[in-house]
Scaffold this motif. Sequence first.
Motif, PDB file in Angstrom:
ATOM      1  N   GLU A 202       0.827  -1.207   0.000  1.00 46.91           N
ATOM      2  CA  GLU A 202       0.000   0.000   0.000  1.00 46.91           C
ATOM      3  C   GLU A 202       0.862   1.258   0.000  1.00 46.91           C
ATOM      4  O   GLU A 202       0.543   2.242  -0.672  1.00 46.91           O
ATOM      5  N   PHE A 203       1.955   1.229   0.743  1.00 47.29           N
ATOM      6  CA  PHE A 203       2.894   2.357   0.698  1.00 47.29           C
ATOM      7  C   PHE A 203       3.397   2.558  -0.726  1.00 47.29           C
ATOM      8  O   PHE A 203       3.428   3.679  -1.240  1.00 47.29           O
ATOM      9  N   SER A 204       3.776   1.452  -1.381  1.00 46.56           N
ATOM     10  CA  SER A 204       4.380   1.532  -2.708  1.00 46.56           C
ATOM     11  C   SER A 204       3.372   1.896  -3.786  1.00 46.56           C
ATOM     12  O   SER A 204       3.642   2.772  -4.628  1.00 46.56           O
ATOM     13  N   ILE A 205       2.213   1.234  -3.792  1.00 44.04           N
ATOM     14  CA  ILE A 205       1.265   1.394  -4.899  1.00 44.04           C
ATOM     15  C   ILE A 205       0.254   2.508  -4.653  1.00 44.04           C
ATOM     16  O   ILE A 205       0.106   3.423  -5.467  1.00 44.04           O
ATOM     17  N   ARG A 206      -0.498   2.431  -3.546  1.00 46.73           N
ATOM     18  CA  ARG A 206      -1.484   3.476  -3.280  1.00 46.73           C
ATOM     19  C   ARG A 206      -0.829   4.755  -2.773  1.00 46.73           C
ATOM     20  O   ARG A 206      -1.437   5.820  -2.767  1.00 46.73           O
ATOM     21  N   GLY A 207       0.445   4.667  -2.362  1.00 44.37           N
ATOM     22  CA  GLY A 207       1.159   5.852  -1.914  1.00 44.37           C
ATOM     23  C   GLY A 207       2.062   6.404  -2.988  1.00 44.37           C
ATOM     24  O   GLY A 207       1.742   7.378  -3.659  1.00 44.37           O
ATOM     25  N   VAL A 208       3.197   5.760  -3.198  1.00 45.95           N
ATOM     26  CA  VAL A 208       4.227   6.279  -4.104  1.00 45.95           C
ATOM     27  C   VAL A 208       3.732   6.375  -5.546  1.00 45.95           C
ATOM     28  O   VAL A 208       3.995   7.365  -6.229  1.00 45.95           O
ATOM     29  N   VAL A 209       3.007   5.366  -6.023  1.00 48.08           N
ATOM     30  CA  VAL A 209       2.559   5.372  -7.417  1.00 48.08           C
ATOM     31  C   VAL A 209       1.286   6.202  -7.605  1.00 48.08           C
ATOM     32  O   VAL A 209       1.241   7.110  -8.448  1.00 48.08           O
TER      33      VAL A 209
END
Length: 358
Positions: A202-209
């Motif tokens: 979630e950090f990587s996809i819904r956050g960073v991306v």
Amino acid sequence: MENYQNPNGQFGGWEQTRVPYGVPNPQGFAPYGSGMSEERREEQNDKKMLGKMGKLFGLAIIFYVACSSVFSLAILFLSEYFPVFNLLYENEFANYAYSVVGSILYIGVPFGIVCLVLQKKKIAGVLPFGTVYNGKAAVYLTMATIPAMILSSIVVNAISLVIQSLLGIEFTSGLEDLQITGVGGFVIGAISMAIVPAIIEEFSIRGVVMQPLRRYGDGFAIVASAFIFSIMHGNMAQIPYTVVGGIYLGYLAIATGSIWPSIIVHLINNMYSVIIMSVSSNLGESASGVVAFIMIGLLIAMGIFGAIKFFSMNYKTKLGKGVKTLKTGKKIKALFVNVPMIIAIVIMVIITLTSIES
């Protein structure tokens, strides 16, 4: 009846710390030549910004595949000379512990670096890990999303099974033979398969991306991030429902104003699978079927309650349209048609094809 309004519909309309993307003309993206019209300059700048994001996301995916492959090959090589490394494959606890470290190193680290680069370039703002727009609305929408996501995954998997049967093929994920035995196995399985992946992904996809992509429209950001989320799983057994799940999670994060609700839903969705696997490993398939039936029933009841309470609040969740400089086709081309992203997609497609057995 109280009427709540979140700020999703007002592009750039709330304080800078809550803006998920950067400033309109970020550092490193100076306007093009003075001979261009203002509209044309903005279009070129937005293409360049999206291209930059696409390259960085592609590099993160390549890093993820390269590191996981190199470490796997290294362990295979070392196990030939040092039998202790065989424990990573033969010992349940060691295997799950390795997957925890892998999630953090292979996914969290590269996307964390991308986040820092985007923030330094002022393309991305502060990730929304903070307070939700409205606490009650967030709780009720989260309650409604959990069973919706699980039921959708069941339906999508059922359709996938029909397609596999008609075509005479089988989709594998590598999880088919996993066993979760005993209390200790359940605990480490929950950590490695539910808790850590939910937070890191979630950090990587819904956050960073997804967050910086919201500059180009919340709908575009949700779908584009869901696509990246799905292809990173690298197998046809998971890709269909992770696309659907990614859309649910993306909408939830935007509607509530925080990534925490999507983390919770992701965690519970994965935990459902962990519980079923654990019951099946320890008590058999019949018992796991009974537990699945009970859990789904309870989750549906919770979801209905949450949906009723959420809609009774008349909470507005209109998705922001973002800037209007680029049409959808140009957004897709700018984000996905660049060397790093193309290489990343090709790699993931090849890996995915290996998960199809005839």
